[in-house]
Structures are given as C-alpha cells and as structure tokens.
Design a protein around this motif. Sequence first.
Motif, mmCIF file in Angstrom:
data_model
loop_
_atom_site.group_PDB
_atom_site.id
_atom_site.type_symbol
_atom_site.label_atom_id
_atom_site.label_comp_id
_atom_site.label_asym_id
_atom_site.label_seq_id
_atom_site.Cartn_x
_atom_site.Cartn_y
_atom_site.Cartn_z
ATOM 1 N N HIS A 48 5.719 -37.624 -25.028
ATOM 2 C CA HIS A 48 5.273 -36.274 -25.472
ATOM 3 C C HIS A 48 5.008 -35.956 -26.744
ATOM 4 O O HIS A 48 5.681 -36.755 -27.705
ATOM 5 C CB HIS A 48 6.269 -35.317 -24.758
ATOM 6 C CG HIS A 48 6.630 -35.472 -23.266
ATOM 7 N ND1 HIS A 48 5.750 -35.804 -22.263
ATOM 8 C CD2 HIS A 48 7.658 -35.200 -22.590
ATOM 9 C CE1 HIS A 48 6.155 -35.550 -21.125
ATOM 10 N NE2 HIS A 48 7.639 -35.462 -21.258
ATOM 11 N N ARG A 49 4.196 -35.040 -26.917
ATOM 12 C CA ARG A 49 4.008 -34.567 -28.480
ATOM 13 C C ARG A 49 5.148 -34.012 -28.689
ATOM 14 O O ARG A 49 6.086 -33.319 -27.873
ATOM 15 C CB ARG A 49 2.927 -33.676 -28.335
ATOM 16 C CG ARG A 49 1.403 -34.404 -28.186
ATOM 17 C CD ARG A 49 0.535 -33.766 -28.913
ATOM 18 N NE ARG A 49 -0.921 -34.494 -28.836
ATOM 19 C CZ ARG A 49 -1.981 -33.823 -28.877
ATOM 20 N NH1 ARG A 49 -2.067 -32.648 -29.298
ATOM 21 N NH2 ARG A 49 -2.879 -34.358 -28.676
ATOM 22 N N GLU A 89 -0.688 -26.669 -30.405
ATOM 23 C CA GLU A 89 -1.716 -26.959 -29.193
ATOM 24 C C GLU A 89 -1.885 -25.710 -28.304
ATOM 25 O O GLU A 89 -3.086 -25.066 -28.320
ATOM 26 C CB GLU A 89 -1.340 -27.925 -28.468
ATOM 27 C CG GLU A 89 -2.243 -29.292 -28.342
ATOM 28 C CD GLU A 89 -1.553 -30.251 -27.189
ATOM 29 O OE1 GLU A 89 -0.389 -30.531 -27.374
ATOM 30 O OE2 GLU A 89 -1.971 -30.584 -26.321
ATOM 31 N N HIS A 148 7.561 -31.048 -30.473
ATOM 32 C CA HIS A 148 7.697 -29.609 -30.005
ATOM 33 C C HIS A 148 6.688 -28.856 -31.013
ATOM 34 O O HIS A 148 5.928 -28.036 -30.445
ATOM 35 C CB HIS A 148 9.142 -29.018 -30.211
ATOM 36 C CG HIS A 148 9.113 -27.533 -30.043
ATOM 37 N ND1 HIS A 148 9.215 -26.876 -28.810
ATOM 38 C CD2 HIS A 148 9.449 -26.528 -30.958
ATOM 39 C CE1 HIS A 148 9.319 -25.694 -28.751
ATOM 40 N NE2 HIS A 148 9.246 -25.327 -30.172
ATOM 41 N N GLY A 174 3.427 -31.695 -23.704
ATOM 42 C CA GLY A 174 4.929 -31.486 -24.386
ATOM 43 C C GLY A 174 5.718 -30.409 -23.702
ATOM 44 O O GLY A 174 6.909 -29.986 -24.072
ATOM 45 N N LEU A 175 5.033 -29.735 -22.994
ATOM 46 C CA LEU A 175 5.664 -28.669 -22.277
ATOM 47 C C LEU A 175 6.320 -29.034 -20.792
ATOM 48 O O LEU A 175 7.009 -28.244 -20.133
ATOM 49 C CB LEU A 175 4.921 -27.426 -21.774
ATOM 50 C CG LEU A 175 4.435 -26.484 -22.683
ATOM 51 C CD1 LEU A 175 3.305 -25.439 -22.382
ATOM 52 C CD2 LEU A 175 5.479 -25.893 -23.571
ATOM 53 N N THR A 208 3.236 -29.373 -29.960
ATOM 54 C CA THR A 208 2.843 -28.742 -28.545
ATOM 55 C C THR A 208 2.763 -27.302 -28.758
ATOM 56 O O THR A 208 1.856 -26.563 -28.480
ATOM 57 C CB THR A 208 4.102 -28.694 -27.611
ATOM 58 O OG1 THR A 208 4.337 -30.287 -27.529
ATOM 59 C CG2 THR A 208 3.791 -28.257 -26.309
ATOM 60 N N ILE A 215 -1.122 -29.860 -21.703
ATOM 61 C CA ILE A 215 -0.243 -29.981 -22.625
ATOM 62 C C ILE A 215 1.173 -30.665 -22.090
ATOM 63 O O ILE A 215 2.119 -29.921 -21.474
ATOM 64 C CB ILE A 215 0.193 -28.278 -23.119
ATOM 65 C CG1 ILE A 215 -1.524 -27.958 -23.682
ATOM 66 C CG2 ILE A 215 1.194 -28.275 -24.194
ATOM 67 C CD1 ILE A 215 -1.406 -26.542 -24.583
#
Length: 468
Positions: free
Chosen positions: A219-220, A228, A222, A403-404, A225, A401
Amino acid sequence: MEIQFHGAAGEVTGSCHLVEVAGRRILLDCGLIQGDRRAEERNRESFPFDPKTIDAVVLSHAHIDHSGRIPLLIRSGFAGPVYTHHASKDLCRIMLKDSGYLAERDAEWENRKRQRKGLKPVQPLYSMQDAVDAMKRFRGLPYGKRKKILPGITVRLADAGHILGSAIVELWLEEGRERRKVVFSGDLGQKGAPILRDPTPIAEADLVIMESTYGDRLHRSHEDTMTELGAVIARTRADSGNILIPAFAVGRTQDILYHFARNHDVWGLGDWRIFLDSPMAIQATGVYLRHSDIYDREAAALWQRNGEHSLLPNLTLSRTGRQSMQLNRVRSGAIIIAGSGMCNGGRIRHHLKHNVWRSNCHVVIVGFQARGTLGRALVDGAKHIRLWGETIRVEANIHTIGGLSAHADQAGLMDWYGHFQGRPPVMLVHGEPDASAVLYAELGRTSNAPVRIAAPGQRVDLARMSGF
Ligand SMILES: [Zn+2]
Ligand SMILES: [Zn+2]
C-alpha cells in the motif's frame, strides 16, 4: 486433532475452517461467499460437514464473508454458542439482519422471474428473523482473556486492527498428551490505520493460519494516501462535480469520516455537502461510538475532546429512501458515501446511474473488490456498465485508493509473521490465488518458513503436522 479448510481456501470470501480436537468440533468463522451470482449460488450448497456435529463457532470479526452463513448453520441444525468480541456481536446484530433482508429480497426478485416461467419458488438463503434469532447464540468476549470453551479447547482473542472488534484467534488445543497452539490471523489491519490499534504481535504457535488478501501488494504510505484523497477533492472541486465513495458500512465508512474530520480544514471540506447515505453505515457508526474503549490513542484523544460530535459538522445522515433519492438531483459539491462497498447492491447503484456518465464526477474506490462485482469492473476500467437492464457509459474518473484498505499489505503480513518465534508452519487462506502465491514465495524466500496455500477440503493433522 486436525484442521480442515472449508472456505476462503484459494479465494477471499466464505471464511470457514473446522478444528477437531478430542471429539469436539469447532468452526473458525462461517462466512458468506461473495462475488457474482454464480459464486453466491454456492452459499445454498449444503455444508461439507454436518452442522449438528459442530459444538461451537469462534468468529474472528463481523464482516459478512466471515459471519454471514451463521444463521444458515443454525437453521441446518447447529445448536451451540458463537464466541466473538463484544463489539463484533454488536456489529453482527446489524449486519446479519441486513444480510437476511437482502436474501429475502433476492428470493422475491428471483421468484417473480420464476413465476413467469412457471417454475417453483425458491426460499431465501435465510430470513431476517433467522438472523435475529441467531443473535441469541452470540457470547461476547473481551480481548486478551483466555476462555476454555470446551474440554480441550481454550480461546483468546487479540486485537487484529482490521475493523472494530476484529480479532486474531489464539487456540490452545489438548488431546491426550498432545498440546498444540493454533493461531488464526482473521483479517489483519494496517499498522497506523485510523481509530483502531495495530494488529497484536503473537510470539507462539505450532501452526499459523494467515490471511493473504494483499499478499502481492504494497500500500502507499499514510501520508501519500491522504495527499491522494486531498487531490481528488481538489480536482472534483475544479471540475464542479460530485464524489461517490462506495463504502463498506462497517470499517471503511468510519475510517473515511475520521479522515474527513481530521483534515476538514486542510481539504476545505467546509463548503462541501457530505452525505452518509446508508442506514446500515449509520447504525454501524453508532456501534463504533459505543466502543471507544478499544480505540487507539489518537482516536481516544479526539473523542475525549469532541465526544460524539467529532463527526463532521456538515455531515448529513440520509436514512430514508426519499432522502437518498433527493441526492440524484445534486450536480456538484456533494460527497456521497453509500453502500455496498463492491457496488453489487445498495444505494450506490442509484448514485452511479446518475453520476458515472458525467466526466466531472469522481468515484473513489476504497476497499477490496471481489471478482465479478460491479466495483471490480469499474476498477478494471470498464467503459460501460449495466444497471437495471440499461447500458451506461463510464465517463467519471475512477480512483483506487489502496492505502485506505482495511487489510495489511505484504510488508504488514510479513511483519506480523516475523514476531513468531521459531518460524512455525503457515497455512495461507483468504486470498485470490495470485496474491497467495506471491506471499507464499516471499515467506519462503525471506524467512524459510514452511508454507502451504490451503486448498478447499484440505486437512492438516495437528498431532503429526502432516502436510508440512
Ligand atoms: Zn474483514
Ligand atoms: Zn475477510
């Protein structure tokens, strides 16, 4: 002493593992299979074991792909208790009832078609009443306390940091002179995710059953994210459009609201209208509010300051269908959070119908999309979608997204496994084959751990640890 993998083996949904010890049988999870119609038809097949012979269910968390077949199990003769965290019990009360409601509606829809063809009607998978009745079996447990649930079987739940009440299940098993400890990860959350504490590291196990949803992905961060998400809001503002967020009622929705509350001024959210358009998400948010005792430090501090009103000042809860329909006329400046998370049902489909053909609208995908769902089609770049028999052009911007996500990524899974002493054997579950295969290779390469990917129906003899 053995364990057999009956669900989420070679796939993500339908979590269900059968543990047999000293003549007693428990199920770890009893989840619904989710995906396209063909996949969901499998929920009607009879269980690959006799439900009457199951002594107890231990449920890792409330998500329907882990809990959704419990009412059916009971209707098929299961007479024992369901152990789970207190918060999961509260969430299941909402989610299973909704699941029963959807099943009833599904059957009605199917039966109208069947009637026209002169076919016999089908029964719903289970009814709302079945779900309400099932709740009488639920026994709430706290985190961190051992409980002997049956002779030879002791359970302890540890925070998995995935959704409210989500648990890693530690199982101590005894049969004759044999002692084994099995650890079932349940679904593991991301470290540093909002509201919840990080997944609990565990040190001891003879066998680890581990999820692998994002075993092939990182994931990216925090910060990235949040950047983004902020950028999508800025772009939609410039485009004078709307933002649609298909969100799971439990977990993702509360996380998004929390991010919005924390970044309210930075993102200039004051001049947006934000709608939570999901009766179930509204109820689930209520459960989150009641369990502030299991928040992480930051969320607890925010709560201390703002109390129950730390949700956004410009958040509108739209409970009724009429309130929801009014949103169809809004052309810009709205952020609409609606279920279902994979767009295979719920109010989000109406909002897609009214927005997805407009190039100034933005759809933000924030959770896992199973194969065969409408959400997955959008993520995969479908140019057209079908809704109520109508073909609709996709002109809106689709943003994923990752990262969420409520799930740990490969690094998170590796990190969690890294806390075990002596590299215990790992059985990978809850992943599409590609994701599990990559994690399998990574675990073998970096930790030299004995790893297998669970196949449906596969058994592991826990006394001999055969299969490793
Ligand atoms: Zn889950
Ligand atoms: Zn899951």
